[in-house]
Design a protein around this motif. Structure first.
Motif: not given
Length: 875
Positions: A556-567, A780-796
């Motif tokens: 796995l790579s990207g946002w799928k790697l943080v599945v055990g830490d995202v919450f 505000c809703a769109e900006v936050s969703v885009v940035l959240t996805y970008m952080h998850l993609c770099v395993e943050d």
């Protein structure tokens, strides 16, 4: 909005003839003839309620429920008509019996719009126009059956003369009994029922009464189904409502020579932003002493101090009047007058709830101001001159009513419903108030011989400085004024249009168009994330067998790697829950206030009403803050333990910050002896409102949050947190930069808001502000969703706070823009005290914006992450 005293004579008779029941009901000039017991029962109930309403009494033995039940029988009267088919009743006539024809609505195959027969200048019947009873089908079809003057006599052949109509005018052909006029930001309605004329303001009342009165008298265009229910509501709920009014909508009418006294508000300046009392300067006091007007919470917080004044006008009497000659000026008074003059302080006078207006011409451009200056300082900066002569122009509109009573609050408090005579009354409404100030040097020895309100010969303002009244010690200043009444075609509901005139509408539309483009761009990015990336990955993953899935889990790579830490619980989780709860409270307060203001319920005639409404809404919405904060806390912690502490923190977080900032600013205002300082008594009142309303409601909301269904995480959290890969640039730079997009939606409207607050202008384009608010929420809703996805993609996986500040960082740019506005647009603002006040209020506004916009971004990102990982089957 209004309340009306009606003058209707209601009579009714019921006659039993064999198997039939005949009812004849008369309301004013309208006679209703209906057959069968159900209709009789309904009309008996309805008229009983209407009679009681008109007498301002209770329903008596007949209940509203009973009348409503009777109304349901009316609808099905034709179906349950007993032993005969509808329309099967046979009439027989003897020779020479009079038979009157009836007329239905005028119809056309070209327009399909039915109109009343008597909307055209046809001959009316003897005894007046009387409507026939109509069933539900006729009402829905737009039928309006009236009596007519066409009389036939059985078996008598004859040619008959009816009438000769009056000379036709240009408006003939429309019997207008209801009219609606849109005037700027207000809506004016004039509706006539028989001999009663109703004049009301604002869209909702106009629409409701236009339909309700359609059930009593003819209108140009029928709207039967909705209107029948509106009429029923008027009858049934009349005792409950007993009059409904908009704040500030109380109309005064005056007769000739009626005395009208102006009032004075605090002295204000765009240079210092420190309001002072009018009588802090040596002006003429009123007869009987200074008396303060009742002020609401918003007026007190805004620093308004409205007092009576000696300026007396007599309706339609043009005169020049002497007021008084002040005592010789001492050193302190001279210093104060010069300081107020050089700080460009304005006198704010009010007549019939209208602020005084003046016009000046600068560089060939006519500029409108509210108020007039305390004095005049020439460009060379020499002597200072006081304004001691005022030339008032009062615009009046001749009003003719018919026993109409309109009730409202205005600046006088609650209006009382009273009975008016049936005789037609007339009077004058004040629809405009202007002033032309000037300075005139009088001979005090001559002027002191006059008494207050003595009439003087007309005075002409001088053009030479040496004829101005200079401000210096031992100078005795005489005050005079003149008033001219001018008749105007402006109606009373339209009199605020001159103050609320919208300028720069193209700029507002440009701002909205710019925001729509930003939203479209961000929506495209979100669309790509969801459809091309997320959905593609999930679909491909779900199509694999278990062995391949297990192998893929290792790759796995990207946002799928943080599945055990995202919450995993974020740091300072309690503070996050509290800020989200307070953000919901502030957002709800602002949204509801803007909606009501856009719909016309926040009248500018009621000073402080906007601020008062915002405070009350904030107190009531404490229940939402408690509920959301505890619900988020329960989701993060997985338990309800500690919910009381979270609720208390939510109740005290933003109010505590506001209290600290306002207290510091209040000490500054107290030290300057400004009327803008909040009195100690008001501090105690605010504390009582806070701890007796807001805090208990927040605790109740928190308790409700503990009982709500918990939000379950779709995946399990690992015990050991995953290491976040190092990044070349700090992730917070991206978060702070994201605030520029919401700020691009907001900043143009922010300029107009700041101008209205600090430059003494009226802001009343709440329709634009409502659109901007909706666009801001979407961005505000769109900006936050885009940035959240970008952080998850770099395993943050630490996305919680970043989602909040991705949209909440717009507050930083709002505060920076406020500083820019202070430096470049408020260059006249003088002194550190004024700058401190400005920055303090701007900081409070920025914190409120941060909490509300951050809450939007966080809640939307949480929903996005929850939805995203609920589709993943990784164990």
């Amino acid at each position: 909005m209004f309340a009306i005293s009606y003058f209707y004579n209601i009579a009714g008779s019921v006659k039993f003839t064999g198997t039939r029941v005949f009812a004849s009901i008369v309301i004013g000039e309208i006679e209703i003839e209906i057959i069968d017991q159900f209709v009789v029962k309904f009309l008996e109930c309805a008229l009983d309620g209407l009679n009681d309403f008109l007498d301002n009494l209770n329903m008596g033995e007949r209940t509203i429920k009973g009348c409503l039940g009777a109304h349901s029988f009316v609808v099905f009267a034709q179906v349950t008509n007993g032993f005969y088919l509808p329309g099967s009743y046979m009439h027989t006539y003897s020779n020479k019996d009079a038979i009157f024809a009836k007329v239905n609505s005028l119809t056309s195959i070209e327009t399909e719009l039915p109109f009343s027969y008597y909307s055209l200048p046809y001959c009316p019947p003897v005894g007046g126009i009387k409507k026939s009873a109509e069933n539900l089908g006729e009402l829905l079809m737009g039928d309006q059956i009236d009596n007519s003057p066409y009389r036939f006599r059985m078996n008598v052949n004859e040619t008959v003369y009816l009438c000769t109509a009056s000379p036709l005018n240009e408006h003939e052909g429309f019997h207008v009994l209801g009219s609606v006029k849109f005037t700027g930001t207000r809506v004016f309605a004039s509706i006539v029922i028989g001999e009663i004329e109703i004049e009301i303001i604002d869209q909702f009342v106009v629409k409701f009464l236009e339909c309700a009165l359609d059930g009593l008298e003819e209108m140009e265009l029928r709207k039967p189904f909705f209107c029948s229910w509106a009429f029923l509501l008027v009858v049934v709920f009349a005792q409950v409502t007993n009059g409904f009014y908009l704040p500030g909508s109380y109309m005064h009418t005056y007769s000739n020579k009626d005395a009208i006294f102006a009032k004075v508000n605090s002295l204000t300046s765009i240079e210092t932003e420190l309001p002072f009392s009018y009588y802090s300067l040596p002006y003429c006091p009123p007869v009987g002493g200074i008396k303060k007007s009742a002020e609401n919470l918003g007026e007190l917080l805004m620093g308004d101090q409205i007092d009576n004044s000696p300026y007396r006008f007599r309706m339609n009497v043009n005169e020049t009047v002497y007021l008084c000659t002040a005592s010789p000026l001492n050193e302190h008074e001279v210093k104060l007058l010069k300081q107020r003059t050089r700080d460009l302080y304005q006198v704010n006078m009010i007549l019939d709830n209208l602020p005084v207006m003046r016009f000046t011409v600068q560089n060939g451009v006519k500029i409108q101001w509210t108020g007039f200056p305390v004095g005049y300082t020439p460009p060379d900066g020499g002597a200072d001159y006081i304004i001691n002569h005022l030339k008032f122009t009062v615009f009046v509109h001749e009003y003719e009513g018919s026993g109409v009573q309109i009730v409202g609050t205005g600046e006088e408090g609650l209006g009382v419903i009273s009975e008016s005579d049936k005789t037609k009354a007339s009077g004058y409404e004040i629809v405009g108030f202007q002033v032309a100030p000037c300075s005139i040097k009088y001979d005090p020895e001559v002027m002191v011989k006059h008494k207050m309100y003595d009439t003087l010969s007309p005075i002409h303002c001088p053009a030479e400085l040496d004829k101005y009244q200079v401000i210096r010690e031992q100078e005795r200043i005489s005050f005079t004024y003149e008033v001219e009444f001018v008749k105007s075609n402006i109606r009373w509901p339209s009199r605020w249009d001159a103050y609320l005139k919208m300028e720069g509408s193209r700029v507002h539309w440009f701002s909205i168009l710019n925001s729509v483009m930003v939203i479209s761009f961000l929506a495209g990015i979100v669309f790509v994330i969801f459809l091309r990336t997320v959905r593609r990955d999930l679909t491909r993953y779900e199509e694999l067998d278990k062995e391949t899935q297990a192998q893929m889990n290792e790759e796995l790579s990207g946002w799928k790697l943080v599945v055990g830490d995202v919450f995993r619980e974020p740091y300072c989780s309690k503070l996050l829950c509290v800020m989200v709860g307070d953000g919901v409270q502030i957002l709800g307060m602002g949204g509801v206030t803007i909606v009501f203001a856009a719909l016309g319920f926040m009248s500018p005639a009621s000073r402080g009403m906007l601020l008062t409404g915002m405070i009350l809404l904030y107190l009531i919405l404490g229940i939402a803050a408690g509920y959301v904060s505890v619900r988020v806390w329960r989701t993060v912690k997985g338990t309800t333990e500690g919910w009381r502490s979270v609720s208390w923190s939510a109740a005290c977080f933003f109010p505590g910050i506001a209290f600290i900032i306002l207290t510091v600013l209040n000490f500054i205002l107290w030290s300057s002896n400004s009327t803008g300082a909040i009195p100690i008594s008001l501090y105690f009142e605010m504390f009582i409102l806070w701890f007796c309303i807001s805090v208990p409601l927040t605790l109740i909301g928190g308790f409700m949050g503990t009982k709500a269904q918990p939000i379950e995480y779709p995946v399990r959290t690992n015990q050991i947190p995953r290491e976040i890969p190092a990044r070349k640039y700090p992730s917070w730079l991206l978060v702070l930069g994201a605030g520029t997009l919401p700020f691009g939606t907001l900043f143009i409207e922010l300029f107009f808001i700041l101008s209205s607050i600090w430059l003494g202008r009226f802001y009343y384009v709440f329709g634009f502000l409502l659109v901007v608010l909706l666009l801001l929420i979407i961005v505000c809703a769109e900006v936050s969703v885009v940035l959240t996805y970008m952080h998850l993609c770099v395993e943050d996986w630490q996305w919680w706070w970043k989602a909040f500040f991705a949209s909440g960082s717009v507050a930083l740019y709002v505060f920076l823009y406020s500083i820019n506005y202070l430096v470049f647009d408020l260059q006249s603002l003088s002194g550190p005290v004024s700058a401190t006040l400005y920055l303090g209020y701007s900081l409070l506004m920025a914190i409120a914006i941060m909490l509300s916009t951050g809450t939007i971004g966080f809640l939307m990102s949480f929903y996005f992450v929850h939805y995203l990982f609920s589709s993943v089957k990784i164990d």
